[in-house]
Design a protein around this motif. Structure first.
Motif, PDB file in Angstrom:
ATOM      1  N   SER A   1       0.839  -1.162   0.000  1.00  0.00           N
ATOM      2  CA  SER A   1       0.000   0.000   0.000  1.00  0.00           C
ATOM      3  C   SER A   1       0.893   1.236   0.000  1.00  0.00           C
ATOM      4  N   GLN A   3      -1.399   1.146  -3.575  1.00  0.00           N
ATOM      5  CA  GLN A   3      -1.296   0.445  -4.847  1.00  0.00           C
ATOM      6  C   GLN A   3      -0.987   1.450  -5.947  1.00  0.00           C
ATOM      7  N   SER A   5      -1.732   2.396  -9.603  1.00  0.00           N
ATOM      8  CA  SER A   5      -2.779   2.086 -10.581  1.00  0.00           C
ATOM      9  C   SER A   5      -2.236   1.732 -11.966  1.00  0.00           C
ATOM     10  N   SER A   9      -1.369  -6.321 -11.427  1.00  0.00           N
ATOM     11  CA  SER A   9      -1.260  -7.103 -10.194  1.00  0.00           C
ATOM     12  C   SER A   9      -0.183  -8.174 -10.308  1.00  0.00           C
ATOM     13  N   ASP A  13      -1.038  -4.732  -5.730  1.00  0.00           N
ATOM     14  CA  ASP A  13      -2.444  -5.127  -5.684  1.00  0.00           C
ATOM     15  C   ASP A  13      -2.614  -6.650  -5.659  1.00  0.00           C
ATOM     16  N   SER A  60      -7.688  -6.297  -5.046  1.00  0.00           N
ATOM     17  CA  SER A  60      -8.861  -5.437  -5.233  1.00  0.00           C
ATOM     18  C   SER A  60     -10.084  -6.189  -5.739  1.00  0.00           C
TER      19      SER A  60
END
Length: 174
Positions: A1, A3, A5, A9, A13, A60
């Motif tokens: 954390s 994440q 964007s 992943s 994430d 997520s």
């Protein structure tokens, strides 16, 4: 954390079940049954949903679409197995034997056991009943074992039976 964007992943994430297992073991050691339940539920959900012990999952969404992933991942299997053995059954290795320190979330109060558990020159059937992290009773071959310690010097087949209670229940009873 936090994440990132713009990055897919994998390390970003993602949840790695073997890391979640370490979190669960630490929770059990400290007696944090809510955190232990979270770790168990996370790993159980992933294995059930994916039909395998995947390497990781997307934090997520809970999906398995990470940059790299593989089924039957040994460290995920070992982590989940370790949570059962070390947290729920309380098997903790010491130089001179096994100290039993189970930690069982209230949602999992019931009976859990392992049969023919090989440790040095013995086979153990270990059964833990109840919930909590306070040992109310411990027996080895039907005899009281007040220290919940199985000496490494034993040989042959033995049966261990543990009854748990929660610290909260013990405090109310006092």
């Amino acid at each position: 954390s936090p994440q990132i964007s713009a990055i897919g992943s994998y390390h970003n994430d993602a949840i790695w079940p073997f890391v979640t297992s370490y979190y669960g073991l630490a929770a059990a050691k400290s007696g944090n049954r809510a955190a232990l339940m979270h770790a168990l539920a996370s790993n159980m959900r992933a294995a059930t949903f994916f039909g395998s012990n995947m390497e990781n999952m997307v934090a997520s969404s809970g999906g398995k679409e990470t940059a790299l992933n593989s089924p039957r991942q040994l460290w995920s299997v070992a982590g989940f197995s370790g949570l059962y053995r070390n947290a729920l059954l309380g098997i903790n290795y010491e130089d001179e034997g096994i100290r039993l320190k189970p930690c069982v979330p209230a949602q999992m109060k019931a009976c859990r056991k392992i049969e023919n558990f090989k440790y040095r020159d013995m086979l153990l059937d270990i059964e833990v009943v109840g919930e909590g992290n306070v040992i109310k009773e411990c027996q080895l071959d039907g005899k009281n074992l007040p220290s919940a310690f199985i000496p490494a010097s034993l040989t042959g087949k033995h049966t261990v039976f543990v009854i748990l209670g929660s610290a909260e229940a013990e405090a109310k009873a006092a």
